[in-house]
Design a protein around this motif. Structure first.
Motif, PDB file in Angstrom:
ATOM      1  N   ASP A  16       0.834  -1.206   0.000  1.00  0.00           N
ATOM      2  CA  ASP A  16       0.000   0.000   0.000  1.00  0.00           C
ATOM      3  C   ASP A  16       0.867   1.255   0.000  1.00  0.00           C
ATOM      4  N   ALA A  17       1.993   1.211   0.731  1.00  0.00           N
ATOM      5  CA  ALA A  17       2.890   2.370   0.788  1.00  0.00           C
ATOM      6  C   ALA A  17       3.492   2.647  -0.590  1.00  0.00           C
ATOM      7  N   HIS A  18       3.905   1.600  -1.310  1.00  0.00           N
ATOM      8  CA  HIS A  18       4.454   1.788  -2.656  1.00  0.00           C
ATOM      9  C   HIS A  18       3.410   2.424  -3.578  1.00  0.00           C
ATOM     10  N   PHE A  19       2.202   1.903  -3.524  1.00  0.00           N
ATOM     11  CA  PHE A  19       1.149   2.433  -4.388  1.00  0.00           C
ATOM     12  C   PHE A  19       0.848   3.887  -4.058  1.00  0.00           C
ATOM     13  N   THR A  20       0.793   4.215  -2.779  1.00  0.00           N
ATOM     14  CA  THR A  20       0.558   5.598  -2.350  1.00  0.00           C
ATOM     15  C   THR A  20       1.675   6.510  -2.850  1.00  0.00           C
ATOM     16  N   ASN A  21       2.920   6.041  -2.741  1.00  0.00           N
ATOM     17  CA  ASN A  21       4.052   6.839  -3.234  1.00  0.00           C
ATOM     18  C   ASN A  21       3.966   7.046  -4.743  1.00  0.00           C
ATOM     19  N   CYS A  23       1.332   7.093  -6.614  1.00  0.00           N
ATOM     20  CA  CYS A  23       0.253   8.051  -6.880  1.00  0.00           C
ATOM     21  C   CYS A  23       0.684   9.472  -6.527  1.00  0.00           C
ATOM     22  N   SER A  24       1.400   9.627  -5.434  1.00  0.00           N
ATOM     23  CA  SER A  24       1.895  10.953  -5.037  1.00  0.00           C
ATOM     24  C   SER A  24       2.873  11.506  -6.060  1.00  0.00           C
TER      25      SER A  24
END
Length: 110
Positions: A16-21, A23-24
């Protein structure tokens, strides 16, 4: 070897952290505007692209090369993708070395 597109999605969805990064980063890139200032950049530039790059279309690299204000060289490998550095590291290293020899040759002292 895993195809580049599969590797990209695997990296993006690793957690989830990779995906959030990811997207950011994409949102930040969407806000970044430098196109009008590209002619001010006078440093030599080697622009490397691959025609089938699905992340950064080759057209973007062609536009960048045409817009930069300094000495530019565009290298488009029709077989390369966004992961060209992993796909053809030796070919890329030779291209970079050749470019540097032309724009910043090393002066050997006697």
């Amino acid at each position: 070897m895993v195809p580049a597109g599969v590797r990209y999605v695997q990296d993006m969805l690793h957690s989830d952290a990779h995906f959030t990064n990811y997207c950011s980063y994409a949102m930040a890139l969407g806000r970044h505007r430098i196109y009008d200032r590209l002619p001010e950049i006078k440093a030599p530039a080697l622009i490397v692209t691959g025609t089938p790059d699905f992340v950064t279309p080759a057209r973007c690299s062609y536009d960048l090369a045409a817009r930069l204000g300094g000495c530019t060289e565009l290298f488009d490998d029709v077989g390369g993708s966004h992961y060209y550095i992993f796909e053809e590291p030796h070919k890329l290293a030779a291209k970079v070395a050749s470019f540097l020899d032309r724009v910043a040759p090393v002066q050997l002292s006697p």
